[in-house]
Design an enzyme around this catalytic site. Structure first.
Site, mmCIF file in Angstrom:
data_model
loop_
_atom_site.group_PDB
_atom_site.id
_atom_site.type_symbol
_atom_site.label_atom_id
_atom_site.label_comp_id
_atom_site.label_asym_id
_atom_site.label_seq_id
_atom_site.Cartn_x
_atom_site.Cartn_y
_atom_site.Cartn_z
ATOM 1 N N LYS A 1 0.847 -1.547 -0.044
ATOM 2 C CA LYS A 1 -0.272 0.214 -0.012
ATOM 3 C C LYS A 1 0.440 1.249 -0.125
ATOM 4 C CE LYS A 1 -3.815 2.307 2.529
ATOM 5 N NZ LYS A 1 -4.615 2.166 3.775
ATOM 6 N N LYS B 1 -2.373 -1.419 -3.850
ATOM 7 C CA LYS B 1 -3.329 -0.245 -3.560
ATOM 8 C C LYS B 1 -1.898 0.910 -3.724
ATOM 9 C CE LYS B 1 -6.588 2.040 0.110
ATOM 10 N NZ LYS B 1 -6.952 2.011 0.152
#
Length: 329
Positions: free
Chosen positions: A195, A253
């Site tokens: 992420k 992400k």
């Protein structure tokens, strides 16, 4: 004389379909959902056209509609009242908290819906950070203890998969051990393994009021725990650690600006890969479509298909409901 002509396999849609390398299905989608306190309440999120914060009763109604369209998984986020926020995040594992009651209500109404609650402290933190703060720094191991309590409370409420999005070191192992010790052997972990500290999260943070606070002596961003967007080899390091610690699914992400990471991870591991088509990506597409610069339906399907082409198995997207309607047509 030309003997090899690639265009032979593009002559019509039937031929193109026969040789198509990947396809998009409603089975690929996970719908992120924002929940708020109250009853029969719905608030539009201005920066994310078509997306709302809803009370539990309307959230259940939305989940029923999603399931009828073929979207069989939801990812839950809570809009927490300010008076419930502190530096410990203890409201996150309240057995009668908003998240826990939402999970129970959805599971009762739509038993086969796969429920993936978000595991992170930022919606519950007075500082807007994913971790507990001491002396102006995010403390890793104490945060892991809190995340483990949060995950167990989600499992007790009926969650199928817990989704830690915090990026603390070692939190997958802490959560896995806590779930095992509590008897939740079948509850999965979808780890946000790679992420990035991204500028594409803005609309999401405004939806939950979960951005780091600017008026406090704390880090002004999340760069001490989320990844540097300049790096790709680091992503593989993060992924391998989470796989070793017991993750069942790996998340990358954001999505569209990080397709290279999705592809690299796909080549490196055999576990299912999720990708998050984040709020900023969704907002940009919607803004362009509303201005007539893009064909909304075609752009949605093309952008979601590219995740499958890069190697993702599932797609977290705010366009899940709309994409399901398009595909079902």
């Amino acid at each position: 004389m030309i003997y090899s002509r690639n265009r032979r396999l593009r002559v019509n849609e039937s031929m193109r379909g026969l040789v198509r390398e990947c396809s998009l299905s409603v089975n690929d989608f996970v719908m992120p959902i924002f929940v708020m306190e109250g009853e029969n309440k719905e608030e539009a999120i201005a920066s994310m056209p078509g997306i709302f914060r809803r009370s539990i009763d309307l959230t259940v109604k939305e989940c029923k509609e999603l399931f009828s369209l073929g979207v069989k998984a939801v990812n839950l986020y809570m809009k927490v009242s300010d008076d419930l926020k502190d530096n410990t995040g203890k409201e996150a594992w309240n057995k009668d908290g908003l998240m826990q009651n939402t999970i129970k209500a959805i599971k009762n109404a739509v038993p086969e819906m796969v429920i993936m609650p978000d595991v992170a402290l930022d919606p519950y933190s007075i500082y807007g950070h994913d971790g507990i703060i001491e002396n102006g720094k995010i403390i890793n191991d104490a945060t892991n203890d809190a995340l483990a309590k949060m995950a167990v409370s989600h499992a007790e409420a009926g969650a199928d998969i817990v989704a830690p999005s915090d990026m603390m070191d070692g939190r997958v192992l802490a959560i896995r051990e806590a779930l095992e010790e509590s008897g939740f052997h079948d509850v999965g972990i979808l780890s946000y393994a790679a992420k990035y500290a991204s500028s594409f999260y803005g609309p999401f943070r405004s939806a939950l009021d979960s951005a780091p606070k600017d008026d406090m002596e704390i880090p002004k961003d999340k760069k001490t725990y989320q990844m540097d967007f300049h790096n790709s080899r680091e992503a593989l390091n993060e992924v391998f650690k989470d796989v070793e610690e017991g993750a069942d699914i790996i998340m990358i992400k954001p999505g569209l600006p990080y397709l290279d990471i999705v592809s690299k991870v796909r080549e490196a591991i055999d576990l299912p890969i999720a990708v998050y088509n984040v709020s900023g990506e969704y907002a940009m597409l919607k803004a362009a479509a509303q201005n007539g610069w893009l064909d909304n339906d075609k752009a949605i399907i093309e952008s979601l298909t590219c995740f499958k082409r890069a190697g993702a198995d599932m797609i977290f997207t705010y366009a899940a409901k709309e994409a399901a309607m398009i595909l079902n047509r």
